[in-house]
Write a protein that holds these residues in place. Sequence first.
Motif, PDB file in Angstrom:
ATOM      1  N   THR A 558      -5.793  14.799  37.031  1.00  0.00           N
ATOM      2  CA  THR A 558      -5.119  14.108  37.993  1.00  0.00           C
ATOM      3  C   THR A 558      -5.639  14.645  39.534  1.00  0.00           C
ATOM      4  N   MET A 559      -5.646  13.862  40.322  1.00  0.00           N
ATOM      5  CA  MET A 559      -5.839  14.165  41.766  1.00  0.00           C
ATOM      6  C   MET A 559      -4.841  14.751  42.573  1.00  0.00           C
ATOM      7  N   LYS A 560      -3.661  14.469  41.876  1.00  0.00           N
ATOM      8  CA  LYS A 560      -2.448  15.032  42.598  1.00  0.00           C
ATOM      9  C   LYS A 560      -2.090  16.446  42.811  1.00  0.00           C
ATOM     10  N   ASP A 561      -1.027  16.939  43.229  1.00  0.00           N
ATOM     11  CA  ASP A 561      -0.800  18.319  43.357  1.00  0.00           C
ATOM     12  C   ASP A 561       0.160  18.570  42.269  1.00  0.00           C
ATOM     13  N   ALA A 562       0.861  17.632  41.632  1.00  0.00           N
ATOM     14  CA  ALA A 562       1.860  17.926  40.460  1.00  0.00           C
ATOM     15  C   ALA A 562       1.942  16.604  39.634  1.00  0.00           C
ATOM     16  N   VAL A 563       2.535  16.995  38.325  1.00  0.00           N
ATOM     17  CA  VAL A 563       2.522  16.017  37.251  1.00  0.00           C
ATOM     18  C   VAL A 563       3.928  16.140  36.717  1.00  0.00           C
ATOM     19  N   GLU A 564       4.456  14.718  36.251  1.00  0.00           N
ATOM     20  CA  GLU A 564       5.653  14.843  35.613  1.00  0.00           C
ATOM     21  C   GLU A 564       5.816  15.417  34.378  1.00  0.00           C
ATOM     22  N   VAL A 565       6.891  15.645  33.924  1.00  0.00           N
ATOM     23  CA  VAL A 565       7.360  16.000  32.358  1.00  0.00           C
ATOM     24  C   VAL A 565       6.736  14.940  31.658  1.00  0.00           C
ATOM     25  N   THR A 566       5.769  15.549  30.621  1.00  0.00           N
ATOM     26  CA  THR A 566       5.235  14.650  29.432  1.00  0.00           C
ATOM     27  C   THR A 566       6.212  14.371  28.352  1.00  0.00           C
ATOM     28  N   GLN A 567       6.366  13.266  27.830  1.00  0.00           N
ATOM     29  CA  GLN A 567       7.217  12.790  26.565  1.00  0.00           C
ATOM     30  C   GLN A 567       6.418  12.654  25.498  1.00  0.00           C
ATOM     31  N   VAL A 568       6.814  13.425  24.586  1.00  0.00           N
ATOM     32  CA  VAL A 568       5.928  13.405  23.165  1.00  0.00           C
ATOM     33  C   VAL A 568       6.978  12.651  22.348  1.00  0.00           C
ATOM     34  N   THR A 569       6.376  11.903  21.519  1.00  0.00           N
ATOM     35  CA  THR A 569       7.428  11.375  20.615  1.00  0.00           C
ATOM     36  C   THR A 569       6.680  11.537  19.139  1.00  0.00           C
ATOM     37  N   ALA A 570       7.390  12.180  18.383  1.00  0.00           N
ATOM     38  CA  ALA A 570       6.788  12.455  16.966  1.00  0.00           C
ATOM     39  C   ALA A 570       6.854  11.590  15.943  1.00  0.00           C
ATOM     40  N   PRO A 571       6.119  11.491  14.961  1.00  0.00           N
ATOM     41  CA  PRO A 571       6.347  10.384  14.020  1.00  0.00           C
ATOM     42  C   PRO A 571       7.750   9.886  13.485  1.00  0.00           C
ATOM     43  N   ASP A 572       8.430  10.902  13.276  1.00  0.00           N
ATOM     44  CA  ASP A 572       9.954  10.353  12.855  1.00  0.00           C
ATOM     45  C   ASP A 572      10.908  10.007  13.895  1.00  0.00           C
ATOM     46  N   GLY A 573      10.077   9.733  15.233  1.00  0.00           N
ATOM     47  CA  GLY A 573      11.082   9.070  16.465  1.00  0.00           C
ATOM     48  C   GLY A 573      11.526  10.053  17.323  1.00  0.00           C
ATOM     49  N   THR A 574      11.614  11.412  17.044  1.00  0.00           N
ATOM     50  CA  THR A 574      12.145  12.449  17.911  1.00  0.00           C
ATOM     51  C   THR A 574      11.122  12.543  19.169  1.00  0.00           C
ATOM     52  N   GLU A 575      11.977  12.707  20.475  1.00  0.00           N
ATOM     53  CA  GLU A 575      11.242  12.795  21.571  1.00  0.00           C
ATOM     54  C   GLU A 575      11.418  14.249  22.101  1.00  0.00           C
ATOM     55  N   LEU A 576      10.328  14.802  22.544  1.00  0.00           N
ATOM     56  CA  LEU A 576      10.251  16.323  22.970  1.00  0.00           C
ATOM     57  C   LEU A 576       9.417  16.208  24.137  1.00  0.00           C
ATOM     58  N   PRO A 577      10.322  16.594  25.231  1.00  0.00           N
ATOM     59  CA  PRO A 577       9.792  16.995  26.584  1.00  0.00           C
ATOM     60  C   PRO A 577       8.842  18.227  26.750  1.00  0.00           C
ATOM     61  N   VAL A 578       7.604  17.851  27.261  1.00  0.00           N
ATOM     62  CA  VAL A 578       6.605  19.163  27.183  1.00  0.00           C
ATOM     63  C   VAL A 578       6.311  19.160  28.820  1.00  0.00           C
ATOM     64  N   THR A 579       6.345  20.437  29.356  1.00  0.00           N
ATOM     65  CA  THR A 579       5.878  20.524  30.665  1.00  0.00           C
ATOM     66  C   THR A 579       4.413  21.217  30.836  1.00  0.00           C
ATOM     67  N   LEU A 580       3.724  20.421  31.403  1.00  0.00           N
ATOM     68  CA  LEU A 580       2.172  21.139  31.700  1.00  0.00           C
ATOM     69  C   LEU A 580       2.068  22.223  32.852  1.00  0.00           C
ATOM     70  N   SER A 581       1.153  22.733  32.530  1.00  0.00           N
ATOM     71  CA  SER A 581       0.586  24.003  33.564  1.00  0.00           C
ATOM     72  C   SER A 581      -0.677  23.785  34.059  1.00  0.00           C
TER      73      SER A 581
END
Length: 712
Positions: A558-581
């Motif tokens: 990205t050209m931005k200074d920050a990014v949002e929390v990434t949401q990962v959806t697993a094959p069984d539908g479970t949603e996991l928030p992931v913070t990028l560094s």
Amino acid sequence: MNLSFVFSPMIPGAVLGVCAVAVACLLGFALIRGHRAVLWRTLTALGLFVLLANPSIQTEERVPIQDVVAIVVDRSPSQRIGERLAIAEEAAEQLVERLSLGDEFDVRLVDAGRQTIRQNTGPTDEQGASADSLREGTRLFSSVRTALADVHPDRLAGVLMLTDGQVHDVPETLAEFGRDAPFHALLTGDKDERDRKLTIEKAPRFGIVGNEVEIDIRIDDYPETEEQTLAATRLFVDGKQVREMALRTGDQHTLTYVLEHGGQSVVEVEVEAIPDEITLTNNRTAIVTNGVRDRLRVLLVSGEPYAGERTWRNLLKADPSVDLVHFTILRPPEKQDGTPISELSLIAFPTRELFSNKLEDFDLIVFDRYQQRGVLPVVYLGNIAKYVEDGGAVLTAAGPAYAASNSLYRTPLAAVLPAKPSGRIVERGFRPEITDLGDRHPVTTQLEGAPRQGAGADTDPNWGRWFRLIDTEVLSGNVLMEGPQRRPLLVLDRVGEGRIAQLNSDQSWLWARGFDGGGPQAELLRRLAHWLMKEPDLEEERLSAEAEGNRLLITRRTMKDAVEVTQVTAPDGTELPVTLSEQSPGLWQAELETDQLGLYRIAEGPFSTVAVVGPVNPLEYADARTTEENLKPLADATRGGVFWVAKDGSVALPALRDVRAGRDSAGSNWLGLRRNNQYTVQSTASVSLLNPWLFALALLAAFLWMWRREGR
């Protein structure tokens, strides 16, 4: 306490046996000859042998050894379907509680089936299964062997396996199993399960940009029926739906799509679910197709011969995948010397064909030090401006003429150019520098010789000098490189559907010649060309994910200074928030440990992508229904049984019984565990049945009595 009658011979047993045979022969001979007192001789001989055999009573202090029961809990991906894993865990808890009431059993709880896929095939996971084997489905018996490696076969009471029956390393023979104890399968699913499976039969890893690519798929419904149905199927390329169709189940189908760009394209196929389907994991899948350009068609327009013209030509011709058309103005219109046309060695250049009829065939147009001389009609330059707006790519390298009255900016092409000339030309030595935006932009980030992150803002790049810069005023776009006094040097912009790059100097060829240390001219122009042609790897705003073994590497540029929390959806539908560094300017990453096979969806703001962990068609989901077919042969071979323990969402375990070796170990509502009655001896004691001295005197008296009887 255990009593036993034992002999401790005073002489070796073999010698005692030979003596016994010899005495028996002599007694038999005496009996035949009619000797008197044969009976007394026999009794005396027997007494002597009893004395030599030294009979005694032995007592042992025995401690019983617990029989081992292995309870194997299948934790493979298919066990996550519905309530299977919850049923298995509850059943395991109840079994452990029952078997732990007394001291008869050593209960070993074995967690198996966790799939840890690695890139390298050498290492093994905690259950001892290799990475290659984990790609081949659920492997539980390797875990059983590891857990029972220290258990003697005579101590094993039984193996209870809580699973859905989707096990792919079942021993084919009892000898291969290596244990003769009862094996019982306790199935955690339901008997009447339904599932639909999408299979990728054939998919190419590479394709030609602009051409159609074919993939073969198959849709199957379980349980199989003679009647075929139509299933709504959707095809996505890079997150955009390109087609929806109704396909017949049970048949193979060929889907086609067009690769719009080079680099990786994520292709998803999704089929609608059926009523009461147990899982949607195998209803969708994704593949990655790498787009390769067959030939890169480049039009190079040189305004006049100069030292850098040959560098541009050599750079483009060095790539065998480039089809180069080079248009050079060698004889401007003002040079009229009266030479007859028939005597000219130069032929007329097909300007109309190139700049009107076949303009759309070019992937990239490069203007190198071009100036307006009337060679190209203004209408052709207008065509190029429209070509950019419609999705084309143009790169301009400005020379001194760009600041003059015959500038390219004073043509219809000005509508797409991002920088307006000020009329000034800076002619002094300078080293190009990367701007703050350039640090984040994939075209210029981490170019060889440029300052690295943390090196300090005042650190000069290790590049050779240039000696001319055309001063401009930036109207739009991003300035990635600059010259002296922060004047714009490289400007990139998007116009309509197309892109344009403006290099405000004609001196980049000095880097190619190695002057003053040179610089990354080839790499810079390669990145420029790929960005202009919309290669995904060089997009300023991009979210991508790549599966590396059991890790999911998420990358956000990205050209931005920050990014949002990434949401990962697993094959069984479970949603996991992931913070990028932030790893470097404009590059944010995170790693996520995965424990499921299948399609992961990743989203951050308006951006989304997918990644496939594991093989495209996992054996784990080839048929996700609970089955007894895989484990029943082994259960029958060990006289064990197969039981369905899930009942209306609860656990219904069979009764437990003790059985002897060689007996049936399963019934309709019970399962048996073999009692081995093994023990260890803590101490032994023995008491002789005879007093040697008294018995010897008795024998002597008998011998004297016998001698007296025979002497009469």
